[in-house]
Scaffold this active site. Structure first.
Site, short mmCIF file in Angstrom:
data_model
loop_
_atom_site.label_atom_id
_atom_site.label_comp_id
_atom_site.label_asym_id
_atom_site.label_seq_id
_atom_site.Cartn_x
_atom_site.Cartn_y
_atom_site.Cartn_z
N THR A 1 0.66 -1.08 -0.15
CA THR A 1 0.12 -0.03 -0.06
C THR A 1 0.85 1.14 -0.04
OG1 THR A 1 0.00 0.15 2.26
CG2 THR A 1 -1.77 -1.27 1.38
N HIS A 2 0.52 2.35 -0.63
CA HIS A 2 1.36 3.35 -0.90
C HIS A 2 2.76 3.05 -1.46
CE1 HIS A 2 -1.37 5.49 1.61
NE2 HIS A 2 -1.64 4.55 2.40
N SER B 1 18.93 -0.98 -25.85
CA SER B 1 19.38 0.54 -25.57
C SER B 1 20.42 0.57 -26.61
CB SER B 1 19.95 1.10 -24.25
OG SER B 1 20.49 2.09 -24.42
N LYS C 1 21.00 -3.06 -21.18
CA LYS C 1 19.59 -2.66 -20.90
C LYS C 1 18.77 -3.55 -21.46
CE LYS C 1 18.10 0.55 -19.12
NZ LYS C 1 17.95 1.89 -19.81
N ASN D 1 14.59 -3.15 -21.76
CA ASN D 1 13.52 -2.30 -21.42
C ASN D 1 12.17 -2.77 -21.55
OD1 ASN D 1 15.48 -0.19 -20.96
ND2 ASN D 1 15.52 0.28 -23.16
N GLU E 1 5.39 0.13 -21.16
CA GLU E 1 5.33 1.44 -21.16
C GLU E 1 4.47 2.18 -22.28
OE1 GLU E 1 9.92 1.94 -19.43
OE2 GLU E 1 9.45 2.36 -21.54
N GLN F 1 -20.07 13.84 -37.95
CA GLN F 1 -19.12 13.24 -38.80
C GLN F 1 -17.78 13.04 -37.97
OE1 GLN F 1 -18.91 13.68 -43.03
NE2 GLN F 1 -16.90 14.65 -42.40
N LYS G 1 -16.29 8.94 -35.74
CA LYS G 1 -15.66 7.94 -35.99
C LYS G 1 -14.28 7.69 -35.80
CE LYS G 1 -19.20 7.84 -39.41
NZ LYS G 1 -19.88 9.16 -39.06
#
Length: 490
Positions: free
Chosen positions: A186-187, A308, A314, A316, A321, A353, A356
């Site tokens: 929590t938090h 990366s 890396k 990712n 995201e 119009q 859509k």
């Protein structure tokens, strides 16, 4: 200085000259008047074509438009409003157009504004005069309302299937880690131990509600506007029940004014999609956090990760995201269509119009976000050892200690809470977990504490004890997994 300003103005004016048609420049009058008859003596300005044409995006309604036209033509024939021969010609022509569109051989003309006029003009090219009878007892107003409902209904059906696949992936993860202990937050602070299975089932419940909302929205929108004509209905002896049934609507719409004015079905689709996208974003956020080097609770597959250009180490979580980001487009579509509709009088206005593009974009992004999330959940690997180690941090069994004081020593919970807080301070000062704190240290806070306290301080015992309905105990998680598998079967 003045000469310089004038020269710059001339340069800027020349930049925009290609966008502004010369005064009096007209489109071909023949195309402009093809659908409107004799009301207009002159054709439109090119700029009017630019702002008015919707064919660039509403051509996505081609399948629905041709289907509804076939059904409408058949009903007209059955009601003896058009001849059987004209009906056969119309259907033959529509099927030829349908084939051309599917094979990318159909030429869409912006001068004809929209999908309806493009199809009807091409039908006229193919079969001649009988094409002019297709639009009997209908308007573009009820035509587009019908086509758009059919399209949104198809999207709901697709999204429901995608959600079922995502729920299935989450159920598989929950079953795999039904008793794997992990920290609950929590938090974003460690709160109490839970199981991986319990956490996965939380998202099953969320996406299950989304599934239910799409089902409700589909049921509410499943009324057929065809036959409402421009706004007042028609004097031709049509059979709206026939067309409604043929298009798999549950009933024809009950008020012609409302039928052509209504875009609630699109708004509700966007609203439900927004809630669903928000759930996807919350799960995506957790995947980003859990896969970080600081947490290491899960590992995402290479299929849904990127590297990366400069940092070779890396990996990712870009798919997660991007799902987070796509929520903004879906939310934006919902707000944008609300703004279009909020001030419109009955019945149809050209403002509508603009409905859509918002719905098309939101639907496309929700589909890819849901499918990508399903792929990530199917592929991800939960790091059981890391999760269990993390569950020991942050005095996660402090609530179990307080509950023990209530249950075994018959203390009021507030007093038990206070005693537990004092014990946590001692453990924090000694830099050890509650289960590693000696009995003597606890008895200094309250002499009534005994050895039995240690039976509730392990994270495994903690999750096992949370056996209330819907709790994190493996026995309860198993019940919910079984319940959801039965729901998906039905």
């Amino acid at each position: 200085h003045l000469r310089t300003i004038k020269m710059k103005y001339k340069e800027r004016r020349s930049e925009f000259s290609s966008y502004i048609p010369p005064k009096g420049k007209l489109m071909t009058q023949e195309k402009s008047n093809l659908m409107w008859g004799g009301r207009f003596a002159a054709a439109q300005d090119d700029l009017m074509e630019e702002i008015n044409a919707s064919i660039d995006f509403d051509k996505r309604l081609a399948e629905q438009d041709i289907l509804a036209s076939k059904v409408h033509a058949k009903m007209l024939s059955q009601q003896n409003i058009i001849s059987k021969a004209d009906y056969k010609s119309i259907v033959t022509g529509l099927e030829q157009i349908e084939s051309q569109i599917k094979n990318n051989k159909f030429v869409f003309d912006r001068a004809l504004e929209d999908i309806h006029m493009n199809v009807e003009a091409r039908l006229n090219d193919i079969i001649g005069a009988p094409a002019g009878r297709l639009h009997t007892a209908r308007s573009r107003n009820d035509q587009v309302a019908t086509d758009f409902r059919l399209w949104v209904r198809d999207q709901i059906d697709l999204q429901q299937q995608l959600l079922k696949s995502l729920i299935e992936a989450l159920l598989n993860q929950a079953e795999l880690g039904i008793d794997w202990v992990m920290p609950g937050f929590t938090h974003l602070q460690i709160a109490q131990p839970v199981t991986w299975g319990h956490h996965m089932m939380a998202y099953v419940e969320m996406f299950g509600r989304d599934l239910s909302r799409f089902t409700d929205a589909r049921d509410r929108m499943n009324e057929c506007p065809l036959g409402s004509a421009a706004l007042a209905g028609t004097s031709f002896p049509i059979n709206r029940e026939t067309t409604s049934s043929a298009l798999n609507f549950k009933a024809p719409s009950a008020n012609s004014l409302d039928a052509v004015s209504d875009r609630d079905f699109a708004l509700e689709f966007l609203s439900v999609s927004s809630i669903c996208a928000m759930h996807l974003s919350r799960l995506a956020e957790e995947l980003v956090i859990w896969s970080s080097a600081q947490f290491k609770l899960i590992s995402l597959s290479d299929r849904f990760s990127t590297g990366s250009s400069i940092m070779p180490q890396k990996k990712n979580p870009d798919a997660a995201e991007l799902i987070r980001a796509k929520v903004g487009r879906i939310f934006g579509a919902n707000v944008a269509l609300m703004m279009v509709m909020k001030g419109l009088p009955l019945a149809y206005s050209k403002d509508m119009q603009e409905d859509k593009q918002q719905v098309f974009d939101a639907a496309d992004n929700l589909v890819i976000a849901t499918a990508a999330m399903t792929g990530m959940i199917n592929d991800l690997r939960a790091n059981r050892e890391n999760m269990e180690a993390a569950a020991h941090f942050g005095f996660s069994t402090a609530t179990d200690l307080a509950d023990w004081l209530v249950q075994k020593l018959n203390l009021p919970f507030r007093e038990a809470h206070h005693i537990t807080g004092q014990i946590v301070l001692i453990a924090e000062d000694r830099k050890c977990d509650l289960s590693d704190l000696g009995l003597d240290a606890m008895k200094k806070v309250d002499d009534r504490i005994n050895d039995d306290i240690f039976s509730v301080l392990s994270v495994q015992n903690s999750v096992s004890s949370r056996s209330s309905y819907g709790g994190t105990a493996p026995s309860q998680v198993r019940k919910q997994i079984n319940r959801w598998r039965e729901i998906l079967k039905s």
